[in-house]
Design an enzyme around this catalytic site. Structure first.
Site, PDB file in Angstrom:
ATOM      1  N   PHE A   1     -36.623 -94.878 -19.586  1.00 51.56           N
ATOM      2  CA  PHE A   1     -37.623 -94.098 -20.322  1.00 51.56           C
ATOM      3  C   PHE A   1     -37.230 -92.636 -20.456  1.00 51.56           C
ATOM      4  CE2 PHE A   1     -41.754 -91.730 -19.462  1.00 51.56           C
ATOM      5  CZ  PHE A   1     -42.099 -91.610 -20.800  1.00 51.56           C
TER       6      PHE A   1
ATOM      7  N   PHE B   1     -31.206 -97.680 -27.186  1.00 51.92           N
ATOM      8  CA  PHE B   1     -31.052 -96.763 -28.319  1.00 51.92           C
ATOM      9  C   PHE B   1     -29.653 -96.159 -28.425  1.00 51.92           C
ATOM     10  CE2 PHE B   1     -35.469 -96.453 -26.765  1.00 51.92           C
ATOM     11  CZ  PHE B   1     -36.138 -96.970 -27.861  1.00 51.92           C
TER      12      PHE B   1
ATOM     13  N   ASP C   1     -23.117 -99.771 -11.651  1.00 55.97           N
ATOM     14  CA  ASP C   1     -24.153 -99.739 -10.618  1.00 55.97           C
ATOM     15  C   ASP C   1     -23.764 -98.667  -9.608  1.00 55.97           C
ATOM     16  OD1 ASP C   1     -25.858-100.251  -8.415  1.00 55.97           O
ATOM     17  OD2 ASP C   1     -25.992-102.374  -8.942  1.00 55.97           O
TER      18      ASP C   1
ATOM     19  N   SER D   1     -38.901 -86.397  -6.689  1.00 51.79           N
ATOM     20  CA  SER D   1     -40.293 -86.788  -6.916  1.00 51.79           C
ATOM     21  C   SER D   1     -41.218 -86.010  -5.983  1.00 51.79           C
ATOM     22  CB  SER D   1     -40.470 -88.285  -6.658  1.00 51.79           C
ATOM     23  OG  SER D   1     -41.834 -88.650  -6.686  1.00 51.79           O
TER      24      SER D   1
ATOM     25  N   TYR E   1     -40.350 -95.302  -1.387  1.00 58.77           N
ATOM     26  CA  TYR E   1     -39.824 -94.535  -2.510  1.00 58.77           C
ATOM     27  C   TYR E   1     -39.733 -93.059  -2.150  1.00 58.77           C
ATOM     28  CZ  TYR E   1     -39.660 -92.129  -7.001  1.00 58.77           C
ATOM     29  OH  TYR E   1     -39.316 -91.294  -8.037  1.00 58.77           O
TER      30      TYR E   1
ATOM     31  N   GLY F   1     -61.875-101.567 -22.789  1.00 58.36           N
ATOM     32  CA  GLY F   1     -63.305-101.456 -22.528  1.00 58.36           C
ATOM     33  C   GLY F   1     -63.729-102.068 -21.213  1.00 58.36           C
TER      34      GLY F   1
ATOM     35  N   TYR G   1     -45.679 -84.703 -18.980  1.00 59.96           N
ATOM     36  CA  TYR G   1     -45.304 -85.347 -20.237  1.00 59.96           C
ATOM     37  C   TYR G   1     -43.787 -85.370 -20.363  1.00 59.96           C
ATOM     38  CZ  TYR G   1     -44.649 -86.165 -25.207  1.00 59.96           C
ATOM     39  OH  TYR G   1     -44.215 -86.671 -26.411  1.00 59.96           O
ATOM     40  N   VAL G   2     -43.249 -86.503 -20.781  1.00 54.44           N
ATOM     41  CA  VAL G   2     -41.798 -86.700 -20.817  1.00 54.44           C
ATOM     42  C   VAL G   2     -41.097 -85.671 -21.703  1.00 54.44           C
ATOM     43  CG1 VAL G   2     -41.898 -88.387 -22.708  1.00 54.44           C
ATOM     44  CG2 VAL G   2     -39.980 -88.431 -21.090  1.00 54.44           C
ATOM     45  N   GLY G   3     -41.733 -85.261 -22.792  1.00 51.21           N
ATOM     46  CA  GLY G   3     -41.121 -84.270 -23.679  1.00 51.21           C
ATOM     47  C   GLY G   3     -40.867 -82.954 -22.984  1.00 51.21           C
TER      48      GLY G   3
END
Length: 309
Positions: A12, A36, A45, A106, A129, A180, A196-198
């Site tokens: 991502f 992409f 790996d 993180s 993690y 819903g 946000y990724v951007g």
């Protein structure tokens, strides 16, 4: 010297980053093909040093590769990939003579329900993690301290990253709300920092273009921090829907999470609900990102990012 080696760029964040780096000569190393940018991707790996190929004329390495899902099994994979894999990348950098690295860590290294920790806050990870990411940071610090001359290390500790095409926690929340059928667990007053990724990829690009020698650590979160109630209200307004006002008590939510854990253990299936995810949903995960925002202007607001998503 504008050659960039991305490690773990098929996912991502990596896909957004490669698109952002159109003016650079980018190579991507990943165990998975890129959906992409397969023409610049080599399969490898990071658990295997022999599979990490870094060109000698590479300027910088961006290390994105990680095991990060809540339900990775066996848990040793967190350490094989996130810790030993990082050490392998550092060794491959030494072999190629590369001295600049940007590493995505993180905020999980701080643990849950902390009081708006900044970069100097003691580490207290609550899961494998977070523990493995902290150990990876220590490995990078040791690599830097062994011979710091000419080296540049930038460690970015983002909070939960969301954006278009992502299928993580924020996406699952949006999906549940749009159905819903979403009901709040707990009172919903716990604050959540999000990224946000951007903005994340813009920050990485900024640090690639402005390389500073030394060891640098930045939390990253877009502001303001919404409570869960405020966040769901924003989403309701955007989607033009109205959610039930019923709130499930936290204890009942955790019991439900443990039930799904047991079913998952017996059946071998993985579910979107678990005790860990309930715990994280109800926790305060709010982080101080004033340091990074003092030197970097995010191109998107948090609300713009949510609207795009």
């Amino acid at each position: 010297m504008n050659k960039i080696q991305i490690v773990g760029g098929s996912g991502f964040v990596g896909s957004f980053l490669i698109k952002e780096l159109q003016d650079y000569k980018v190579h991507n190393l990943d165990k998975n093909p890129s959906p992409f940018f397969d023409n610049i991707t080599v399969n490898g790996d990071i658990r295997n040093l022999d599979e990490i190929k870094i060109h000698k004329d590479t300027k910088s390495v961006v290390l994105l590769a990680a095991e990060h899902r809540d339900d990775v099994s066996p848990t040793s994979l967190y350490y094989d990939v996130n810790v030993q894999g990082t050490k392998n990348v550092l060794e491959a950098m030494d072999n190629a003579g590369v001295k600049n690295i940007i590493f995505t860590s993180s905020v999980a290294i701080y643990g849950l329900n902390k009081s708006n920790p900044d970069e100097n806050h003691p580490e207290d990870p609550f899961n494998h993690y977070g523990k493995s990411k902290w150990q990876a940071e220590l490995a990078i610090k040791e690599w830097y301290d062994n011979d710091s001359k000419g080296k540049s290390v930038t460690i970015i500790r983002p909070t939960v990253i969301f954006g278009e095409r992502n299928r993580g926690n924020v996406y699952n929340l949006l999906k549940q709300i749009s159905s819903g059928k979403f009901m709040m667990i707990g009172k919903g007053q716990n604050k959540k920092s999000m990224a946000y990724v951007g903005n994340i990829v813009a920050l990485i690009k900024n640090k690639l273009e402005n390389i500073e020698s030394g060891f640098h650590i930045f939390n990253y979160a877009d502001k303001p921090d919404f409570s869960m109630v405020e966040l769901t209200q924003k989403i309701e307004e955007k989607m033009k829907i109205k959610l039930p006002s019923i709130k499930i008590p936290y204890l009942l939510g955790m019991i439900g999470g443990y039930c799904f854990d047991l079913i998952s253990l017996l059946s071998g299936k993985k579910f979107s609900i678990s005790s860990v995810r309930v715990q994280k949903f109800c926790a305060t995960t709010q982080f101080d990102a004033s340091k990074v925002h003092s030197v970097f202007n995010s191109p998107y607001t948090l609300e713009e990012g949510l609207n795009k998503t």
